[in-house]
Scaffold this motif. Sequence first.
Motif, PDB file in Angstrom:
ATOM      1  N   LEU A 142       0.819  -1.206   0.000  1.00 12.31           N
ATOM      2  CA  LEU A 142       0.000   0.000   0.000  1.00 12.31           C
ATOM      3  C   LEU A 142       0.856   1.260   0.000  1.00 12.31           C
ATOM      4  N   HIS A 143       2.000   1.203   0.663  1.00 18.96           N
ATOM      5  CA  HIS A 143       2.898   2.365   0.698  1.00 18.96           C
ATOM      6  C   HIS A 143       4.317   1.874   0.944  1.00 18.96           C
ATOM      7  N   GLU A 144       5.189   2.070  -0.022  1.00 17.08           N
ATOM      8  CA  GLU A 144       6.572   1.617   0.123  1.00 17.08           C
ATOM      9  C   GLU A 144       7.284   2.460   1.176  1.00 17.08           C
ATOM     10  N   PRO A 145       7.919   1.837   2.142  1.00 16.99           N
ATOM     11  CA  PRO A 145       8.566   2.616   3.195  1.00 16.99           C
ATOM     12  C   PRO A 145       9.879   3.234   2.722  1.00 16.99           C
ATOM     13  N   SER A 146      10.291   4.298   3.428  1.00 12.25           N
ATOM     14  CA  SER A 146      11.609   4.890   3.193  1.00 12.25           C
ATOM     15  C   SER A 146      12.411   4.966   4.481  1.00 12.25           C
ATOM     16  N   SER A 147      11.828   4.470   5.586  1.00  8.92           N
ATOM     17  CA  SER A 147      12.515   4.476   6.878  1.00  8.92           C
ATOM     18  C   SER A 147      12.315   3.126   7.552  1.00  8.92           C
ATOM     19  N   TRP A 148      13.355   2.701   8.290  1.00  6.30           N
ATOM     20  CA  TRP A 148      13.323   1.397   8.949  1.00  6.30           C
ATOM     21  C   TRP A 148      14.043   1.484  10.294  1.00  6.30           C
ATOM     22  N   THR A 149      13.864   0.452  11.100  1.00  6.14           N
ATOM     23  CA  THR A 149      14.686   0.317  12.290  1.00  6.14           C
ATOM     24  C   THR A 149      15.959  -0.458  11.952  1.00  6.14           C
ATOM     25  N   ILE A 150      16.988  -0.264  12.777  1.00  6.68           N
ATOM     26  CA  ILE A 150      18.184  -1.104  12.713  1.00  6.68           C
ATOM     27  C   ILE A 150      18.122  -2.048  13.903  1.00  6.68           C
ATOM     28  N   ASP A 151      18.141  -3.334  13.640  1.00  6.41           N
ATOM     29  CA  ASP A 151      18.149  -4.319  14.716  1.00  6.41           C
ATOM     30  C   ASP A 151      19.153  -5.414  14.381  1.00  6.41           C
ATOM     31  N   GLN A 152      19.282  -6.381  15.261  1.00  7.19           N
ATOM     32  CA  GLN A 152      20.296  -7.405  15.059  1.00  7.19           C
ATOM     33  C   GLN A 152      20.033  -8.223  13.807  1.00  7.19           C
ATOM     34  N   ALA A 153      18.767  -8.533  13.546  1.00  7.64           N
ATOM     35  CA  ALA A 153      18.449  -9.312  12.355  1.00  7.64           C
ATOM     36  C   ALA A 153      18.902  -8.586  11.093  1.00  7.64           C
ATOM     37  N   TYR A 154      18.778  -7.268  11.106  1.00 15.29           N
ATOM     38  CA  TYR A 154      19.188  -6.493   9.928  1.00 15.29           C
ATOM     39  C   TYR A 154      20.705  -6.480   9.785  1.00 15.29           C
ATOM     40  N   VAL A 155      21.420  -6.173  10.867  1.00 11.83           N
ATOM     41  CA  VAL A 155      22.873  -6.012  10.721  1.00 11.83           C
ATOM     42  C   VAL A 155      23.565  -7.339  10.455  1.00 11.83           C
ATOM     43  N   GLN A 156      22.952  -8.451  10.852  1.00 14.43           N
ATOM     44  CA  GLN A 156      23.588  -9.733  10.561  1.00 14.43           C
ATOM     45  C   GLN A 156      23.611 -10.040   9.063  1.00 14.43           C
ATOM     46  N   LYS A 157      22.826  -9.305   8.272  1.00 12.50           N
ATOM     47  CA  LYS A 157      22.843  -9.475   6.819  1.00 12.50           C
ATOM     48  C   LYS A 157      23.956  -8.672   6.163  1.00 12.50           C
ATOM     49  N   ILE A 158      24.561  -7.733   6.891  1.00 20.72           N
ATOM     50  CA  ILE A 158      25.519  -6.826   6.260  1.00 20.72           C
ATOM     51  C   ILE A 158      26.903  -6.907   6.898  1.00 20.72           C
ATOM     52  N   MET A 159      27.135  -7.869   7.753  1.00 18.69           N
ATOM     53  CA  MET A 159      28.409  -7.974   8.458  1.00 18.69           C
ATOM     54  C   MET A 159      29.521  -8.483   7.542  1.00 18.69           C
TER      55      MET A 159
END
Length: 510
Positions: free
Chosen positions: A224-241
């Motif tokens: 319905l609405h594509e986001p442009s802001s998100w939280t940073i959490d452990q699940a997210y940073v484990q994808k970019i380590m």
Amino acid sequence: MIMSSTQKHNSTAIYSTAEIREIERLAAALPSPPLLMEKAGLAAAEVARDKLLTHGRTRVLVLAGPGNNGGDAFAVARHLRSWRYEVTLVFTGQRATLSDDAKQMLDAWLVSGGEILLDIPENTAWDALIDGLFGIGLDPRSGRDLTDQYLALIDTVNSMKLPVLALDVPSGLGSDTGKVRGAAIKAAMTVTFIGLKAGLLTHHGPDYSGEIFLRELDLDVPSLHEPSSWTIDQAYVQKIMPLPRPADSHKGMFGSIGIIGGSAGMIGAVLLAGTAALKLGAGRIYLGLIAGNALGVDTAQPELMLRPINELFKLDNLNCLIAGPGLGTGPDACFWLSCALESELPLVLDADALNLLASHSRIANLLQDRKASSILTPHPAEAARLLSSDISMVQGDRMSAAADLAERFNCCVVLKGAGSICAMPGGKRYINTSGNPGLSSAGTGDILSGMTGAFLTQGLSPENSLLLSVYLHGAAADILQTLHGGPVGMTASEIPDAARNLLNQWIYNF
């Protein structure tokens, strides 16, 4: 902590009040439009039943305000009453001014046998309270202020010392900003609907929101609405380590950092940054000291290579630069910062480097014209100087301030503070969910800049380097807070070891 009812969608997306209103409008136009207020009321009632009304709590005071948040509260009260809880409902608005959906919820409450009171009765005890006064209807940018009536009501609620479940946003808290409008209800938990709101996560929000439960109300929100802001959490940073290191690793594979700073009396700042870069995996760290007495510095990290500042710029093996820790603001600092800005290396700017940017237009122009990537790490006072503003304006809308800095200087930016905000030149924004007040001590910013440089020199993109370092910096502080029994007295020099341990656990699944 943020708890979502579903993992099907990106539950870490953040939406502004205007975006939530647009999602509601689009949902109402669907072929079979969902009854969002009824769904919200049921979802909140389930959270109240399962999380708030435990240990024998049965008596609930529900506050229903004059808008749609009040409609949600009517639905919550009805469901709780149907489950045999003792519900007292106080309505602060007027039926005639309610939306059609809210009127429907009010009428359903009355049909169920519920009663409406206009004031909180005296000499009555409750076990818990549901806050449905305003929700997102009182965002500071709406221009609405709390009247004396509501200021007094909120003070009364807070003085009751009851566990509170807030509906969508604690009343009095700006949903986009986390700014308190005179007073705000202090909730033990908040159930927020459709998407996360920035005001729950930054500025004063963490002090008032408690544990956050997201309920998307069966909507496919991103469609319905594509986001442009998100939280940073452990699940997210484990994808970019960084990836696990190969067996035949050597220091040359992990880059070399030059750190510019260490004016007279401030050498400790550059040592902190260098130590953080070392312990987060950079291969070589060179400290270029403006003070010029490199050979006379006593450091507990002999691995750090100290150089007079002029020799640093003669090195041809550097992969990134950090400028600012202990830099000072004198003529020498201006000259060497200009040299750093004119280089073609990725650059992290902190502390006095930011103050020089704010006070010298020539230096600011060098940053704006850079082709290589740059990262800014201001706290609110530094951000205010960079924006020619003041701290209250920056803190009054942290999301916008961070985005303005990223656009003005074409840099990745972290606006530090409660719920640190990372903003990228393309418009993406992230709110960090780790960290605690223990980080409000001398030198923690130097540690963050060193960590960021370490990830840059190991090959992560500027965006990912910033996001990983900001989250890991806070997560390390959270570990230390647990070890110390609280945040008081946490020191910057403790953070690199804790961060290194966490990073290794995440990479190698220890």
